[in-house]
Design a protein around this motif. Structure first.
Motif, mmCIF file in Angstrom:
data_model
loop_
_atom_site.group_PDB
_atom_site.id
_atom_site.type_symbol
_atom_site.label_atom_id
_atom_site.label_comp_id
_atom_site.label_asym_id
_atom_site.label_seq_id
_atom_site.Cartn_x
_atom_site.Cartn_y
_atom_site.Cartn_z
ATOM 1 N N ILE A 112 -4.153 -6.584 0.073
ATOM 2 C CA ILE A 112 -2.762 -6.767 -0.337
ATOM 3 C C ILE A 112 -2.634 -6.682 -1.850
ATOM 4 O O ILE A 112 -1.671 -6.116 -2.383
ATOM 5 N N LEU A 113 -3.625 -7.215 -2.573
ATOM 6 C CA LEU A 113 -3.552 -7.268 -4.038
ATOM 7 C C LEU A 113 -4.001 -5.973 -4.705
ATOM 8 O O LEU A 113 -3.527 -5.651 -5.804
ATOM 9 N N ASP A 114 -4.939 -5.249 -4.087
ATOM 10 C CA ASP A 114 -5.423 -3.993 -4.684
ATOM 11 C C ASP A 114 -4.288 -3.035 -5.065
ATOM 12 O O ASP A 114 -4.294 -2.474 -6.171
ATOM 13 N N PRO A 115 -3.311 -2.787 -4.178
ATOM 14 C CA PRO A 115 -2.235 -1.865 -4.553
ATOM 15 C C PRO A 115 -1.446 -2.318 -5.776
ATOM 16 O O PRO A 115 -0.980 -1.485 -6.556
ATOM 17 N N TRP A 116 -1.310 -3.631 -5.957
ATOM 18 C CA TRP A 116 -0.540 -4.123 -7.095
ATOM 19 C C TRP A 116 -1.253 -3.883 -8.417
ATOM 20 O O TRP A 116 -0.625 -3.919 -9.488
ATOM 21 N N VAL A 117 -2.550 -3.627 -8.374
ATOM 22 C CA VAL A 117 -3.262 -3.263 -9.596
ATOM 23 C C VAL A 117 -2.709 -1.947 -10.147
ATOM 24 O O VAL A 117 -2.472 -1.802 -11.347
ATOM 25 N N TYR A 118 -2.468 -0.981 -9.241
ATOM 26 C CA TYR A 118 -1.924 0.313 -9.682
ATOM 27 C C TYR A 118 -0.426 0.216 -9.976
ATOM 28 O O TYR A 118 0.087 0.948 -10.823
ATOM 29 N N ILE A 119 0.273 -0.684 -9.290
ATOM 30 C CA ILE A 119 1.711 -0.831 -9.514
ATOM 31 C C ILE A 119 1.993 -1.489 -10.866
ATOM 32 O O ILE A 119 2.875 -1.050 -11.613
ATOM 33 N N LEU A 120 1.224 -2.525 -11.206
ATOM 34 C CA LEU A 120 1.516 -3.319 -12.402
ATOM 35 C C LEU A 120 0.730 -2.884 -13.629
ATOM 36 O O LEU A 120 1.183 -3.108 -14.756
ATOM 37 N N LEU A 121 -0.448 -2.281 -13.453
ATOM 38 C CA LEU A 121 -1.297 -1.943 -14.598
ATOM 39 C C LEU A 121 -1.250 -0.458 -14.931
ATOM 40 O O LEU A 121 -2.245 0.133 -15.344
ATOM 41 N N ASN A 134 0.823 -1.217 0.000
ATOM 42 C CA ASN A 134 0.000 0.000 0.000
ATOM 43 C C ASN A 134 0.852 1.261 0.000
ATOM 44 O O ASN A 134 0.480 2.264 -0.635
ATOM 45 N N ILE A 135 1.995 1.243 0.685
ATOM 46 C CA ILE A 135 2.865 2.427 0.692
ATOM 47 C C ILE A 135 3.446 2.672 -0.704
ATOM 48 O O ILE A 135 3.484 3.819 -1.185
ATOM 49 N N VAL A 136 3.881 1.602 -1.378
ATOM 50 C CA VAL A 136 4.422 1.744 -2.737
ATOM 51 C C VAL A 136 3.346 2.272 -3.687
ATOM 52 O O VAL A 136 3.595 3.196 -4.485
ATOM 53 N N ALA A 137 2.157 1.691 -3.620
ATOM 54 C CA ALA A 137 1.065 2.145 -4.486
ATOM 55 C C ALA A 137 0.682 3.595 -4.184
ATOM 56 O O ALA A 137 0.406 4.379 -5.105
ATOM 57 N N LEU A 138 0.676 3.966 -2.912
ATOM 58 C CA LEU A 138 0.332 5.336 -2.535
ATOM 59 C C LEU A 138 1.363 6.323 -3.076
ATOM 60 O O LEU A 138 1.002 7.403 -3.577
ATOM 61 N N PHE A 139 2.633 5.962 -3.020
ATOM 62 C CA PHE A 139 3.686 6.825 -3.568
ATOM 63 C C PHE A 139 3.498 7.019 -5.070
ATOM 64 O O PHE A 139 3.611 8.139 -5.585
ATOM 65 N N ILE A 140 3.191 5.943 -5.795
ATOM 66 C CA ILE A 140 2.989 6.030 -7.244
ATOM 67 C C ILE A 140 1.781 6.908 -7.571
ATOM 68 O O ILE A 140 1.834 7.758 -8.482
#
Length: 379
Positions: free
Chosen positions: A328-337, A65-71
């Motif tokens: 846990i998976l929701d943030p990876w949607v913004y990280i990878l897509l 979530n921290i990585v996704a929030l930064f992006i």
């Protein structure tokens, strides 16, 4: 949100075969001696592996979530298009909600694990911690589903009716919508405070949820029906909106003249792809808990759950585990897509397709020349 160690906590499967032999009754009694047992609910000491799983789950969720929030914050500061800015506002709010919803219930569950779980005396008590943990699960469960639905509806309007979207959707109204969704989820979570439902400890005594397994009343059934109904309705509405948006973009792409480029459409494609990822993740993670919880409550209310009590306990534990992974998976949607990642995937796929086409054309040309040479030699 939380992680649960898996084991069968019902003592009935052990006692049933042993009770048929009088010589083994004492052995059966000794085998469960020292284990707190209330009704069909047996409390066992949480295992070390369960504690490790809680810590790993919390760590992974916090980092993601921290990585996704930064992006998202970085993308929001660079974004000039209003529609994209509103989408990023919703997405950032969703990630923050997931982060808090992973941290608070996870910390409470970890505390219960470290303290050895709940005692039998506290099972039927209206302990404040259980009420807060159960309310947190309901609140942080409904919020992401509401937000996913609102984001899908906003994008559907933006793709199909851009002029209406530009005049109707503003940042101020988007913030009002966010506050309304948070308030609605909070109102549902607080219903047990007005005796409209109840939260109880669930097997294995390290988490709390709506009372769906033991002494379930009509109010509890109505409460879980409201919770499950709102969640499933949000997922269904998101599915409809994302389908309409996707089909509209595909049709627009097919009708577009060759060689023309529309940067606005690439932004729309990126947002719709991310929304589809959120929707698929939410459906996989939340549908089991929403459905199993409602089924358990109905059968418990009718008094027909006793024979399959252990099965429903297992289903509920599986459901809450899957629900945990949503945050846990929701943030990876913004990280990878993201658009940059999608562009790289597209270029790699295009390159691979070009290589295959090139190899195929060379093979066909070689075959043609070879057959032509054989015909000449034959003549």
């Amino acid at each position: 949100m939380l992680a649960l160690s898996h084991y069968n906590s019902s003592a009935s499967p052990l006692l049933h075969p042993l009770a048929n032999h009088s010589g083994e009754k004492e052995e059966a009694r000794v085998s469960v001696e020292g284990l707190p047992h209330v009704g069909n609910f047996t409390f066992r000491e949480p295992t070390t592996s369960g504690i490790i799983m809680v810590i790993l789950s919390m760590t992974l969720g916090i980092i993601s979530n921290i990585v996704a929030l930064f992006i998202l914050v970085n993308a929001h500061s660079l974004q000039q298009r209003r529609s994209k800015a509103i989408f990023l506002l919703f997405a950032t709010s969703l990630v923050i909600t997931d982060f808090v919803g992973h941290l608070i219930p996870g910390a409470l569950v970890l505390r219960l694990y470290l303290s050895g779980g709940v005692s039998p005396e506290e099972l039927n008590s209206s302990e404040g911690m259980c009420q807060f943990l159960g309310g947190s699960m309901v609140f942080f469960g409904l919020c992401p589903l509401f937000m996913g639905c609102a984001m899908a509806a906003e994008r559907c309007l933006g793709v199909t009716r851009p002029l209406l979207h530009s005049s109707l959707v503003t940042k101020r109204r988007a913030k009002i919508c966010l506050v309304t969704m948070w308030t609605a989820a909070l109102c549902v979570a607080l219903l047990p405070s007005f005796q409209l439902g109840s939260y109880t400890y669930q097997d294995p005594g390290t988490w709390c949820f709506i009372n769906v397994l033991r002494d379930t009343g009509g109010v509890d059934v109505a409460f879980v029906a409201l919770f499950s109904g709102l969640g499933l309705a949000s997922l269904a509405a998101a599915l409809v909106c994302n389908t309409i948006s996707g089909l509209t973009l595909v049709l627009a792409r097919l009708r577009r003249p060759a060689g023309s480029h529309h940067s606005s459409k690439s932004h729309d494609i990126e947002m719709v792809v991310q929304l589809v990822g959120i929707m698929v993740t939410s459906c996989i993670c939340w549908c089991p808990l929403l459905i199993f919880g409602l089924m358990s409550a109905i059968r418990s209310y009718k008094g027909t759950i006793a024979e399959n009590s252990s099965n429903y306990k297992t289903l509920l534990v599986m459901g809450v585990r899957l629900a945990t992974w949503n945050q846990i998976l929701d943030p990876w949607v913004y990280i990878l897509l993201r658009r940059t990642v999608l562009r790289k995937i597209y270029l790699i796929a295009k390159c691979q397709a070009g290589l295959r086409r090139s190899k195929l054309s060379r093979w066909e040309a070689t075959s043609y020349h070879s057959s032509e040479k054989k015909d000449i030699d034959h003549v």
